[in-house]
Design a protein around this motif. Structure first.
Motif, PDB file in Angstrom:
ATOM      1  N   GLY A  81       0.705  -1.224   0.168  1.00 25.81           N
ATOM      2  CA  GLY A  81       0.010   0.034   0.070  1.00 25.81           C
ATOM      3  C   GLY A  81       0.682   1.202  -0.082  1.00 25.81           C
ATOM      4  N   ALA A  82       0.189   2.208  -0.416  1.00 25.93           N
ATOM      5  CA  ALA A  82       1.098   3.695  -0.374  1.00 25.93           C
ATOM      6  C   ALA A  82       1.549   4.067   0.842  1.00 25.93           C
ATOM      7  N   GLY A  83       0.791   3.758   1.895  1.00 25.90           N
ATOM      8  CA  GLY A  83       1.133   4.402   3.363  1.00 25.90           C
ATOM      9  C   GLY A  83       2.413   3.750   3.619  1.00 25.90           C
ATOM     10  N   SER A  84       3.041   2.880   2.958  1.00 28.33           N
ATOM     11  CA  SER A  84       4.381   2.378   3.559  1.00 28.33           C
ATOM     12  C   SER A  84       5.706   3.117   3.025  1.00 28.33           C
ATOM     13  N   MET A  85       5.331   4.307   2.164  1.00 28.24           N
ATOM     14  CA  MET A  85       6.419   4.912   1.451  1.00 28.24           C
ATOM     15  C   MET A  85       6.225   6.343   1.871  1.00 28.24           C
ATOM     16  N   LEU A  86       7.432   7.022   1.942  1.00 25.56           N
ATOM     17  CA  LEU A  86       7.570   8.235   2.594  1.00 25.56           C
ATOM     18  C   LEU A  86       6.951   9.321   1.692  1.00 25.56           C
ATOM     19  N   ALA A  87       7.190   9.253   0.475  1.00 24.76           N
ATOM     20  CA  ALA A  87       6.612  10.202  -0.246  1.00 24.76           C
ATOM     21  C   ALA A  87       4.984  10.243  -0.341  1.00 24.76           C
ATOM     22  N   ALA A  88       4.615   9.093  -0.163  1.00 20.20           N
ATOM     23  CA  ALA A  88       2.866   9.181   0.024  1.00 20.20           C
ATOM     24  C   ALA A  88       2.692   9.592   1.327  1.00 20.20           C
ATOM     25  N   GLN A  89       3.386   9.245   2.490  1.00 19.00           N
ATOM     26  CA  GLN A  89       3.041   9.937   3.766  1.00 19.00           C
ATOM     27  C   GLN A  89       3.225  11.580   3.793  1.00 19.00           C
ATOM     28  N   HIS A  90       4.241  11.984   3.024  1.00 16.94           N
ATOM     29  CA  HIS A  90       4.331  13.350   3.137  1.00 16.94           C
ATOM     30  C   HIS A  90       3.461  14.051   2.266  1.00 16.94           C
ATOM     31  N   MET A  91       2.548  13.601   1.403  1.00 17.73           N
ATOM     32  CA  MET A  91       1.847  14.456   0.279  1.00 17.73           C
ATOM     33  C   MET A  91       0.714  15.255   1.082  1.00 17.73           C
ATOM     34  N   ALA A  92       0.254  16.066   0.527  1.00 20.20           N
ATOM     35  CA  ALA A  92      -0.744  17.047   0.821  1.00 20.20           C
ATOM     36  C   ALA A  92      -2.091  16.229   1.299  1.00 20.20           C
ATOM     37  N   GLN A  93      -2.306  15.329   0.484  1.00 20.02           N
ATOM     38  CA  GLN A  93      -3.369  14.406   0.946  1.00 20.02           C
ATOM     39  C   GLN A  93      -2.557  13.117   1.332  1.00 20.02           C
ATOM     40  N   PRO A  94      -2.188  13.021   2.369  1.00 19.78           N
ATOM     41  CA  PRO A  94      -1.275  11.837   2.827  1.00 19.78           C
ATOM     42  C   PRO A  94      -2.024  10.377   2.865  1.00 19.78           C
ATOM     43  N   PHE A  95      -1.232   9.466   2.621  1.00 23.46           N
ATOM     44  CA  PHE A  95      -1.576   8.201   2.875  1.00 23.46           C
ATOM     45  C   PHE A  95      -1.237   7.526   4.314  1.00 23.46           C
ATOM     46  N   ALA A  96      -2.019   6.904   5.018  1.00 24.03           N
ATOM     47  CA  ALA A  96      -1.817   6.566   6.336  1.00 24.03           C
ATOM     48  C   ALA A  96      -1.127   5.320   6.183  1.00 24.03           C
ATOM     49  N   VAL A  97       0.044   5.214   7.168  1.00 24.68           N
ATOM     50  CA  VAL A  97       0.737   4.138   7.766  1.00 24.68           C
ATOM     51  C   VAL A  97       0.050   2.954   7.998  1.00 24.68           C
ATOM     52  N   PRO A  98       0.164   1.908   7.457  1.00 27.60           N
ATOM     53  CA  PRO A  98      -0.819   0.926   7.747  1.00 27.60           C
ATOM     54  C   PRO A  98      -0.548   0.239   8.951  1.00 27.60           C
ATOM     55  N   ALA A  99      -1.327  -0.414   9.556  1.00 25.49           N
ATOM     56  CA  ALA A  99      -1.348  -0.906  10.954  1.00 25.49           C
ATOM     57  C   ALA A  99      -0.315  -1.988  10.977  1.00 25.49           C
ATOM     58  N   PRO A 100       0.745  -1.848  11.877  1.00 27.20           N
ATOM     59  CA  PRO A 100       1.673  -2.852  12.000  1.00 27.20           C
ATOM     60  C   PRO A 100       1.066  -4.315  12.403  1.00 27.20           C
ATOM     61  N   LYS A 101       1.465  -5.333  11.857  1.00 29.23           N
ATOM     62  CA  LYS A 101       1.059  -6.757  12.388  1.00 29.23           C
ATOM     63  C   LYS A 101       2.126  -7.739  12.381  1.00 29.23           C
ATOM     64  N   PRO A 102       2.217  -8.767  13.281  1.00 29.13           N
ATOM     65  CA  PRO A 102       3.201  -9.770  13.592  1.00 29.13           C
ATOM     66  C   PRO A 102       3.216 -10.658  12.251  1.00 29.13           C
ATOM     67  N   LEU A 103       4.419 -11.144  11.768  1.00 29.81           N
ATOM     68  CA  LEU A 103       4.307 -12.091  10.559  1.00 29.81           C
ATOM     69  C   LEU A 103       4.104 -13.231  11.101  1.00 29.81           C
ATOM     70  N   PRO A 104       3.512 -14.111  10.455  1.00 30.70           N
ATOM     71  CA  PRO A 104       2.895 -15.539  10.981  1.00 30.70           C
ATOM     72  C   PRO A 104       4.055 -16.711  11.071  1.00 30.70           C
ATOM     73  N   LEU A 105       3.921 -17.454  11.844  1.00 34.75           N
ATOM     74  CA  LEU A 105       4.787 -18.537  11.995  1.00 34.75           C
ATOM     75  C   LEU A 105       4.257 -19.615  10.989  1.00 34.75           C
ATOM     76  N   PRO A 106       5.202 -20.459  10.294  1.00 37.85           N
ATOM     77  CA  PRO A 106       6.475 -20.908  11.059  1.00 37.85           C
ATOM     78  C   PRO A 106       7.706 -19.860  10.897  1.00 37.85           C
ATOM     79  N   GLU A 107       7.422 -19.072   9.738  1.00 41.18           N
ATOM     80  CA  GLU A 107       8.558 -18.420   9.337  1.00 41.18           C
ATOM     81  C   GLU A 107       8.873 -16.964  10.403  1.00 41.18           C
ATOM     82  N   GLY A 108       7.608 -16.392  10.695  1.00 38.45           N
ATOM     83  CA  GLY A 108       7.861 -15.347  11.937  1.00 38.45           C
ATOM     84  C   GLY A 108       8.451 -14.256  11.402  1.00 38.45           C
ATOM     85  N   GLY A 109       8.542 -13.408  12.526  1.00 36.27           N
ATOM     86  CA  GLY A 109       9.061 -12.027  12.388  1.00 36.27           C
ATOM     87  C   GLY A 109      10.126 -11.787  13.564  1.00 36.27           C
TER      88      GLY A 109
END
Length: 741
Positions: free
Chosen positions: A466-494
Motif C-alpha cells: 500500500g502507498a502508506g508504507s512509502m515516505l513520499a505518500a506519507q508526506h503528500m498534501a493528501q497523505p496516505f496513512a501508515v498501515p497498521a503493523p502486524k506480526p508475521l505469521p509462524l512458522p517463518e515469523g518476524g
C-alpha cells in the motif's frame, strides 16, 4: 478442447515465437466431489503454473529463464542459470535469466526469507525438466520413435541414428503454454555436470571492474537528476518555503512540492545537489519531540503495550531442575547501512509509468506506487535493477516512490533520484530493537529440563503493498496513512523467528510480546528476529554449559536429536580443531554457536576465535569456521559467498552498529556516527565447509549465518575475558567496562 486457444503475450510481442495451445479438464472433473484435491506443482509453480512463465524457447533456439525474485547479491541469478541449463541439457551460457519485472516475470512477492532458491529455483528446475520432456515427446512424434530412445544434448533432441532437432525447431509448432504437472522427471543428481559445480557468478565482473552494475549507474538519454529535501525529523511539517532564489540557480528544471514532499530537479547531478542544499536552507519546518530515551531503551521496549502470545509449550511434569538461571539480552535499532544510498529512475510516457528500482518486491511496490499516483496498477511497470548493498527493506521502495512522484510532474523525461548519505541513515526503516528474557533449569545431570523464552519486538516488515508504507505518500498534501503493523505469521515469523528452540527440552514455553507502537521507523532487515533470538539462545546455551561444567559443543549435542543438525555441529567443530577442555592463547577466546534458520531452512554452525585487547577493550575476530547444510547445492562457490558475507555482516552488527537519536532526530547520519566493519578489522581467515545433500530440497541459506555468527563471537569474547556481555553491540567500550568491573 475446453475453452478458446490462449496466446502467450510474450511470444506474440516478441514475434517469431511459437504457437501456444492450452487446455483444461477442470470443469469436467468439477462434479466429482469424492476425488481428492490434485497435488500442486512444487515451489512457485503452484501459484504460477504455466511453464512458459518460467522457461521460454524462441524459434531461433534462444533460451530464457524467468524469475520473479530480485538478485541482491545472493548469486541466485547464476544458480538459476545453472539449474535451467542442467535440466534442459544445454551449456550454462546458453541460458539467459530475466529477474523481477512486472511486465515479464511471475509475481513472487518479496525476495526475502532466504526463499529464492527454495521457491523460484524449484519452479525453474521443475519447469525446465517438464519442458525437456515436452521437447522429447515432440521430437519422438516427428521421428516416429519412442521417447525413451532419444537424448538431449547441446540444445537439441538426438535420435539413435544421429538425426537431431533443435529446441527452436521443436517449439515452432507447439509451445509451452501448458500447466505444469505436480511431478517432474528430474535428472539424477549423479549425472549433474553443471549443478553442484563452482560456476563464477555472472554479476561479479561489472561490480569489480567499475562497470554499470547497479541502479546507481543507470543513465538514460535525456535524463535529469532530482534530489529530495527530507523533513529534519519524524512528523515535521513544512510551514514556510520561499523557493524563488532556488528556481533561478544554474540547471534547475523544476521544484516539486506536494505537502511535506519537497524535491528539486536539475539537468546535472551536482546542480541538483547544490539546489537541494539551497532549498533546504529556505524551508522552514515545525518539529515535535516524539522519540524515546535511548539510554533507557530496553525498559521503553518492554514497557510499551504489547499483544502477548504463547507460541510454543512443552510439558513434562516428571522432569524438574535443581538450579535455575536467568538472563536478559538486548538489541538496539540497527541500520542497513547500504554502501550506495538508495536510488531509482522513473519515466512517465502517455500516462504509463516505468520505474527502475532496487526494491525487493516489484509487484507489491507497483501496487503502492499505483495507489499513490491514483493510477491503475496496469499502467505502472517496475523493473528490478540491483542496488549497491542491501538485504532487507532499506530506502529502495521510498526512492522508487520519490522518482515516480517527480516523474509525473515531468512527462516524458527520465528522472533519476539519488538519496544522500544522511538521508539514507536518517530515514531508512531500521531493524527493530528487541529484548529477550530467558530462564532455564538444570537437573542433577547437567541437562536442561525447563526452558522459558520471552521476546519483545515490533513487527519486522512494513514493506509496501500500500502507498502508506512509502515516505513520499506519507508526506503528500493528501497523505496516505501508515498501515497498521502486524506480526508475521509462524512458522517463518518476524520478531519471533527462531524464538522456538530447535533443541529438545522436557519443559519449554516461548512467549512473543508483539509491540504495535513503533517509536522509530522500522521494517525488514536480514534474518529479521532470528539474528537476536539465535544470539540470545546460543549465548544462554553457553552460559548453561559453563554452569553444567560441560563442553559447549558436547552440551549442544546432548540436547539435539536432529541428525542433520548434529552433522553440521560436528563438522564445524572438527574443521575448527575444537577440543573438549581446550584453552585459547592468552587474551583470546573460542566460541561456538548453531541454528537451523527459521527451524525449517538451512543448518549452520560457526566456531570462532576472537582476540581482545584488555587495555582498550577492542575485539578482533581472528578466524571463523562454518559448516552449512543447505540441501542440494547448486553453486558451492555462491553458497560459500553467502555464508562468508553473513559472518562479516553479523560481525559488523554485533561489534559496532547501533542507531542513535535524541528526543527529536536520528543522530547517526554518517559513517562516523554509525560505524561499521572496516577493512582493517576483517578476519584473517573465514572457512566454509558445505555438507551437500544431492537430491534433497533446496534450503534457504542466505540468512542462516547471522545468528550463529553473533552468538559465536559473543561466546568467544566471554571465553577471552571471563565476562559475559548481553547487550548488543559488543563495543570496545562495553568490553573494556566489563573487564574493569
Amino acid at each position: 478442447m475446453n475453452g478458446p486457444i490462449r496466446l502467450n503475450r510474450r511470444s506474440v510481442l516478441a514475434g517469431g515465437g511459437a504457437l501456444i495451445v492450452s487446455f483444461s479438464l477442470g470443469e469436467a472433473l468439477a462434479d466429482d466431489q469424492s476425488a481428492p484435491p490434485a497435488p500442486k506443482p512444487p515451489g512457485s509453480l503452484a501459484e504460477t503454473p504455466y511453464l512458459d512463465a518460467w522457461i521460454r524457447i524462441d524459434a531461433d533456439g534462444t533460451i530464457t529463464a524467468f524469475t520473479g525474485k530480485a538478485e541482491l547479491g545472493q548469486g541466485f541469478k547464476t544458480a538459476f542459470q545453472q539449474i535451467a541449463a542442467e535440466e534442459l541439457g544445454v551449456p550454462f551460457k546458453a541460458v539467459n535469466v530475466v529477474t523481477a519485472d512486472t511486465r515479464r516475470t511471475a509475481n513472487e512477492g518479496y525476495t526475502s526469507g532466504s526463499n529464492s532458491t527454495k521457491y523460484s529455483g524449484t519452479a525453474i528446475q521443475n519447469a525446465a525438466a517438464q519442458v525437456r520432456e515436452l521437447l522429447i515427446a515432440e521430437a519422438a512424434r516427428r521421428f516416429e520413435l519412442p521417447p525413451e530412445s532419444l537424448k538431449t544434448e547441446g540444445g537439441a533432441v538426438i535420435a539413435p541414428d544421429g538425426r537431431k532437432l533443435g529446441y527452436g525447431e521443436l517449439v515452432a509448432g507447439d509451445m509451452l503454454h501448458v500447466q505444469a504437472q505436480a511431478k517432474s522427471k528430474l535428472k539424477d543428481p549423479a549425472t549433474y555436470s553443471i549443478m553442484g559445480q563452482p560456476v563464477p557468478r555472472v554479476d561479479i565482473p561489472a561490480k569489480v571492474t567499475g562497470g554499470a552494475a547497479y541502479i546507481q549507474d543507470m543513465r538514460l538519454p535525456g535524463m535529469v537528476h532530482a534530489r529530495v529535501v527530507r523533513p529534519p525529523s519524524y512528523g515535521a511539517e513544512l510551514i514556510a518555503l520561499d523557493s524563488a532564489s532556488v528556481e533561478t540557480l544554474p540547471g534547475v528544471v523544476k521544484i516539486v512540492r506536494d505537502g511535506n514532499f519537497l524535491a528539486v530537479v536539475a539537468a546535472g547531478e551536482y546542480q541538483a545537489v547544490k539546489a537541494m542544499r539551497a532549498l533546504a536552507s529556505v524551508a522552514k519546518w515545525r518539529e515535535t519531540a516524539r522519540l524515546p530515551k535511548q539510554d533507557d531503551l530496553p525498559n521503553v521496549i518492554t514497557g510499551l503495550p504489547s499483544q502477548d502470545t504463547t507460541i510454543y509449550t512443552q510439558s513434562n511434569p516428571s522432569a524438574s531442575g535443581t538450579r535455575t538461571f536467568e538472563a536478559t539480552y538486548t538489541r538496539p535499532y540497527q541500520a542497513h547501512g547500504s554502501i550506495g544510498p538508495s536510488c531509482a529512475v522513473a519515466q512517465s510516457i502517455n500516462d504509463a509509468m516505468t520505474v527502475w528500482t532496487h526494491t525487493q518486491g516489484v509487484y507489491p511496490d507497483r501496487a503502492g506506487i499505483a495507489e499513490m499516483l491514483r493510477a491503475p496498477p496496469a499502467s505502472v511497470r517496475l523493473i528490478h535493477v540491483e542496488g549497491s548493498g542491501c538485504y532487507g527493506h532499506n530506502g529502495a521502495d521510498d526512492a522508487a516512490a520519490d522518482a515516480a512522484l517527480i516523474a509525473r510532474a515531468l512527462p516524458g523525461v527520465p528522472v533519476r533520484v539519488q538519496w544522500m548519505r544522511e538521508q539514507e541513515h536518517a530515514w531508512e526503516p531500521f531493524g527493530p530493537a528487541m529484548v529477550t528474557k530467558l530462564k532455564a533449569s538444570l537437573d542433577g545431570n547437567g541437562a536442561i529440563v525447563d526452558w522459558n523464552f520471552d521476546v519483545w519486538s515490533n513487527t519486522h516488515s512494513m514493506r509496501p503493498g500500500g502507498a502508506g508504507s512509502m515516505l513520499a505518500a506519507q508526506h503528500m498534501a493528501q497523505p496516505f496513512a501508515v498501515p497498521a503493523p502486524k506480526p508475521l505469521p509462524l512458522p517463518e515469523g518476524g520478531g519471533d523467528r527462531n524464538a522456538i528452540p530447535f533443541y529438545k527440552f522436557p519443559n519449554a514455553k516461548v512467549v512473543h510480546h508483539f509491540i504495535p507502537a513503533m517509536p522509530l521507523r522500522i521494517s525488514a532487515m536480514r534474518a529479521l528476529g532470528a539474528y537476536h533470538n539465535v544470539f540470545s539462545i546460543e549465548s544462554f546455551m553457553d552460559e548453561l554449559a559453563v554452569a553444567a561444567g560441560a563442553d559447549p559443543v558436547a552440551f549442544r549435542l546432548k540436547h539435539l536429536d536432529d541428525a542433520r543438525g548434529r552433522d553440521v555441529i560436528e563438522k564445524a567443530a572438527k574443521e575448527f580443531g575444537w577440543q573438549s577442555g581446550q584453552k585459547a592463547p592468552p587474551d583470546r577466546g573460542y566460541g561456538f554457536a548453531f541454528a537451523r534458520y527459521k527451524n525449517l531452512a538451512a543448518y549452520c554452525a560457526i566456531a570462532t576465535e576472537v582476540e581482545v585487547n584488555r587495555q582498550s577493550g577492542r575485539p578482533r575476530l581472528v578466524r571463523a569456521v562454518a559448516a552449512v547444510d543447505s540441501g542440494q547445492v547448486v553453486n558451492p562457490d555462491g553458497l560459500t559467498n553467502q555464508i562468508e558475507g553473513a559472518i562479516l555482516q553479523s560481525m559488523s552488527w554485533t561489534l559496532y552498529e547501533s542507531v542513535t537519536f535524541d528526543d527529536t532526530r536520528i543522530t547517526s547520519i554518517d559513517w562516523q556516527t554509525y560505524p561499521i566493519l572496516r577493512f582493517d578489522a576483517v578476519p584473517e581467515k573465514v572457512d566454509v565447509h558445505i555438507i551437500n545433500r544431492p537430491g534433497q530440497p533446496f534450503l534457504g541459506s542466505g540468512e542462516t549465518g547471522q545468528g550463529p555468527a553473533a552468538a559465536s563471537i559473543a561466546n568467544a569474547i566471554a571465553d577471552a575475558t571471563g565476562k559475559r556481555l548481553r547487550d548488543l553491540p559488543l563495543t570496545r567500550k562495553r568490553i573494556k567496562g566489563a573487564i574493569d568491573a
